[in-house]
Scaffold this active site. Structure first.
Site, PDB file in Angstrom:
ATOM      1  N   ARG A 209       1.375  -1.533  -0.261  1.00 11.94           N
ATOM      2  CA  ARG A 209      -0.193   0.245  -0.229  1.00 11.94           C
ATOM      3  C   ARG A 209       0.701   1.070   0.136  1.00 11.94           C
ATOM      4  O   ARG A 209       2.338   1.208   0.169  1.00 11.94           O
ATOM      5  CB  ARG A 209      -1.286   0.068   0.894  1.00 11.94           C
ATOM      6  CG  ARG A 209      -0.684  -0.697   2.461  1.00 11.94           C
ATOM      7  CD  ARG A 209       0.141   0.409   3.346  1.00 11.94           C
ATOM      8  NE  ARG A 209       0.091   1.752   2.997  1.00 11.94           N
ATOM      9  CZ  ARG A 209       1.439   2.451   4.260  1.00 11.94           C
ATOM     10  NH1 ARG A 209       2.325   1.832   3.415  1.00 11.94           N
ATOM     11  NH2 ARG A 209       1.051   3.697   3.810  1.00 11.94           N
ATOM     12  N   GLY A 210       0.109   2.758   0.101  1.00  8.79           N
ATOM     13  CA  GLY A 210       1.238   3.094  -0.292  1.00  8.79           C
ATOM     14  C   GLY A 210       0.991   3.854  -1.996  1.00  8.79           C
ATOM     15  O   GLY A 210       1.448   3.702  -2.606  1.00  8.79           O
ATOM     16  N   ALA A 211       1.080   5.588  -1.977  1.00  3.15           N
ATOM     17  CA  ALA A 211       0.458   5.870  -3.820  1.00  3.15           C
ATOM     18  C   ALA A 211       2.114   4.963  -4.445  1.00  3.15           C
ATOM     19  O   ALA A 211       1.232   4.277  -5.161  1.00  3.15           O
ATOM     20  CB  ALA A 211       0.481   7.116  -3.214  1.00  3.15           C
TER      21      ALA A 211
ATOM     22  N   ARG B  43      -6.959  -0.641  -6.963  1.00  2.00           N
ATOM     23  CA  ARG B  43      -8.018   0.842  -5.878  1.00  2.00           C
ATOM     24  C   ARG B  43      -7.887   1.836  -6.911  1.00  2.00           C
ATOM     25  O   ARG B  43      -7.104   2.164  -7.937  1.00  2.00           O
ATOM     26  CB  ARG B  43      -6.800   0.771  -4.892  1.00  2.00           C
ATOM     27  CG  ARG B  43      -6.802  -0.360  -3.932  1.00  2.00           C
ATOM     28  CD  ARG B  43      -5.704   0.279  -2.734  1.00  2.00           C
ATOM     29  NE  ARG B  43      -6.318   0.994  -1.800  1.00  2.00           N
ATOM     30  CZ  ARG B  43      -5.674   2.018  -0.450  1.00  2.00           C
ATOM     31  NH1 ARG B  43      -4.498   1.363  -0.855  1.00  2.00           N
ATOM     32  NH2 ARG B  43      -6.600   2.706   0.087  1.00  2.00           N
TER      33      ARG B  43
ATOM     34  N   GLN C 153      -1.915   2.727   9.665  1.00  2.00           N
ATOM     35  CA  GLN C 153      -0.887   2.645   9.102  1.00  2.00           C
ATOM     36  C   GLN C 153      -0.039   3.311  10.312  1.00  2.00           C
ATOM     37  O   GLN C 153       1.648   2.748   9.803  1.00  2.00           O
ATOM     38  CB  GLN C 153      -0.830   3.450   8.219  1.00  2.00           C
ATOM     39  CG  GLN C 153      -1.388   3.046   7.073  1.00  2.00           C
ATOM     40  CD  GLN C 153      -3.223   2.703   6.723  1.00  2.00           C
ATOM     41  OE1 GLN C 153      -3.492   3.244   7.933  1.00  2.00           O
ATOM     42  NE2 GLN C 153      -3.682   2.653   5.508  1.00  2.00           N
TER      43      GLN C 153
ATOM     44  N   ASP D  37      -2.182  11.296  -1.904  1.00  2.00           N
ATOM     45  CA  ASP D  37      -2.372   9.988  -3.137  1.00  2.00           C
ATOM     46  C   ASP D  37      -2.920  10.412  -4.480  1.00  2.00           C
ATOM     47  O   ASP D  37      -3.297   9.876  -4.925  1.00  2.00           O
ATOM     48  CB  ASP D  37      -3.245   9.132  -2.839  1.00  2.00           C
ATOM     49  CG  ASP D  37      -3.787   8.201  -1.504  1.00  2.00           C
ATOM     50  OD1 ASP D  37      -3.412   8.997  -0.102  1.00  2.00           O
ATOM     51  OD2 ASP D  37      -2.777   7.354  -1.624  1.00  2.00           O
TER      52      ASP D  37
ATOM     53  N   ASN E 287      -5.637  12.044   0.759  1.00  2.00           N
ATOM     54  CA  ASN E 287      -4.844  11.908   1.346  1.00  2.00           C
ATOM     55  C   ASN E 287      -5.518  10.941   2.287  1.00  2.00           C
ATOM     56  O   ASN E 287      -7.095  10.837   2.093  1.00  2.00           O
ATOM     57  CB  ASN E 287      -3.856  12.888   2.016  1.00  2.00           C
ATOM     58  CG  ASN E 287      -2.257  12.139   2.854  1.00  2.00           C
ATOM     59  OD1 ASN E 287      -2.326  11.333   1.814  1.00  2.00           O
ATOM     60  ND2 ASN E 287      -2.382  12.066   4.138  1.00  2.00           N
ATOM     61  N   LYS E 288      -5.203  10.163   3.009  1.00  2.00           N
ATOM     62  CA  LYS E 288      -5.149   9.329   3.823  1.00  2.00           C
ATOM     63  C   LYS E 288      -6.733   9.917   5.017  1.00  2.00           C
ATOM     64  O   LYS E 288      -6.485  10.861   5.544  1.00  2.00           O
ATOM     65  CB  LYS E 288      -4.829   8.251   5.228  1.00  2.00           C
ATOM     66  CG  LYS E 288      -4.973   7.557   6.119  1.00  2.00           C
ATOM     67  CD  LYS E 288      -5.992   6.723   5.545  1.00  2.00           C
ATOM     68  CE  LYS E 288      -4.978   5.799   4.621  1.00  2.00           C
ATOM     69  NZ  LYS E 288      -5.800   4.611   3.150  1.00  2.00           N
TER      70      LYS E 288
END
Ligand SMILES: CSC[C@H]1O[C@H](OP(=O)(O)O)[C@H](O)[C@@H]1O
Length: 352
Positions: free
Chosen positions: A56-58, A99, A202, A243, A253-254
């Site tokens: 995970r993570g852009a 995603r 996270q 993101d 973003n998150k």
């Protein structure tokens, strides 16, 4: 970044390993208590790993998807890149659909399509080189961003970060966490706070663990403690990743980032977004146009397999939100710093 900066000290974690015929992914669902790699031998296994947050993570999901295309290419016959592109479109679409919010996934796949279309009989080598280039460019971008972002932070500052934007979310060193790593190394940051980042944690599971590997001792806070922390004057910056950064500077973003920006502005805390230019999406005009991923509400009902919510309840689980550009003091990419981002500043920096 000073010439003696020891990147290796701050960059030991490798979430993505290409073996030549498979992609090994550090399983981020199990960190920090279990350090295990998952082996993906097909592009659909990579797509499943992206969707399940194994990786995970852009930037990291873009890199993983690029290697997924290479894996798919090993399973087909094609005389040239154009024929391969036609045969690989379906698996590339399945990677893309894994995603929706981080633009880096679609951006990486667009790069793979572009080089495929122009490739000859050596198309397999071409796409393998492109996947490696995407990885290597991301690592270089993060190190450049670290220097640019850290330079904005005055010595002896306290910084709050959200989610995980480190080596686990990128090709290495990180985006916002790269700024923090560089800021700590240069003595600019003397206190790092990490928000736990419910529901997937996270921050509590990944960012805290990453910083501990560097010998940096963060202070974990509950997401709900962030505004109170800012009120105490303990932090001078909130530094987060992204993101998708839109043409007017609105940033996805998150989930939880938006309320951090509101609290930061109220308390005079400066707000920095650090992301590679691969996260900038000039084709999306503003944050209202971003598809916000909603995940299984079950992610909110348990932690580590232990239920934490009453049974038989509903839940709403959007995993990103949008911070309007007016609440962002600086967007840092490897290309430079945009202070007080707006459509004009974004156009001047990225064209479009
Ligand atoms: C440098 S990672 C950017 C971004 O990705 C994370 O989302 P997720 O953990 O769901 O993949 C988070 O929004 C980070 O800020």
């Amino acid at each position: 970044m000073n010439a003696t900066f020891d990147f290796d000290r701050y960059d030991r974690i490798r979430p993505i390993r290409w073996t030549g015929d498979a992609l090994e992914l550090l399983d981020q669902r199990k960190l920090p208590f279990q350090v295990e790699y998952v082996r993906c031998g097909t592009s659909d296994e990579v797509a499943a790993a992206i969707h399940s947050l194994t990786v995970r993570g852009a930037p990291a999901i873009g890199i993983a998807a690029a290697w997924g295309v290479v894996l798919a290419g090993m399973k087909i016959e094609a005389a040239d890149g154009a024929e391969a592109a036609r045969k690989l479109e379906a698996p590339m679409q399945r990677l893309n659909d894994a995603r929706p919010t981080a633009v880096n996934l679609a951006w990486a796949l667009a790069r793979m399509r572009r080089v495929l279309g122009a490739a000859g009989p050596d198309w397999r080598d071409v796409i393998a080189r492109e996947a490696q280039a995407i990885n290597d460019e991301d690592l270089a971008a993060n190190r450049r961003m670290g220097a640019l972002g850290a330079a904005l932070i005055a010595p002896d500052s306290g910084v709050l970060t959200h989610c995980n934007t480190g080596s686990l979310a990128t090709a290495g060193f990180g985006t916002a966490l790269g700024v923090i790593r560089a800021g700590v190394a240069q003595g600019r940051i003397d206190k790092v706070y990490a928000g736990e980042t419910r529901p997937w944690l996270q921050g509590a599971r990944l960012t805290v663990w990453e910083l501990q590997q560097d010998g940096i001792e963060p202070t974990l806070i509950a997401d709900s403690a962030a505004a109170h922390l800012m009120k105490t004057g303990a932090v001078q910056w909130v530094v987060v990743g992204a993101d998708r950064i839109c043409a007017n500077g609105d940033t996805a973003n998150k989930i939880g980032t938006y309320q951090l920006a509101i609290a930061a502005r109220h308390h005079g805390v400066r707000f920095m977004v650090a992301a590679p230019s691969s996260t900038v999406d000039m084709a999306t005009p503003n944050g209202d146009a971003i598809h916000i991923e909603e995940r299984d509400p079950g992610e909110m009902f348990a932690i580590g397999g232990v239920r934490t919510a009453a049974h038989d309840i509903g839940a709403w689980n959007p995993v990103f939100d949008v911070t309007p550009h007016e609440l962002i003091d600086a967007i840092v990419t490897e290309q430079g710093v945009i202070e007080r981002p707006d459509a004009a500043a974004m156009k001047a920096a990225f064209g479009g």
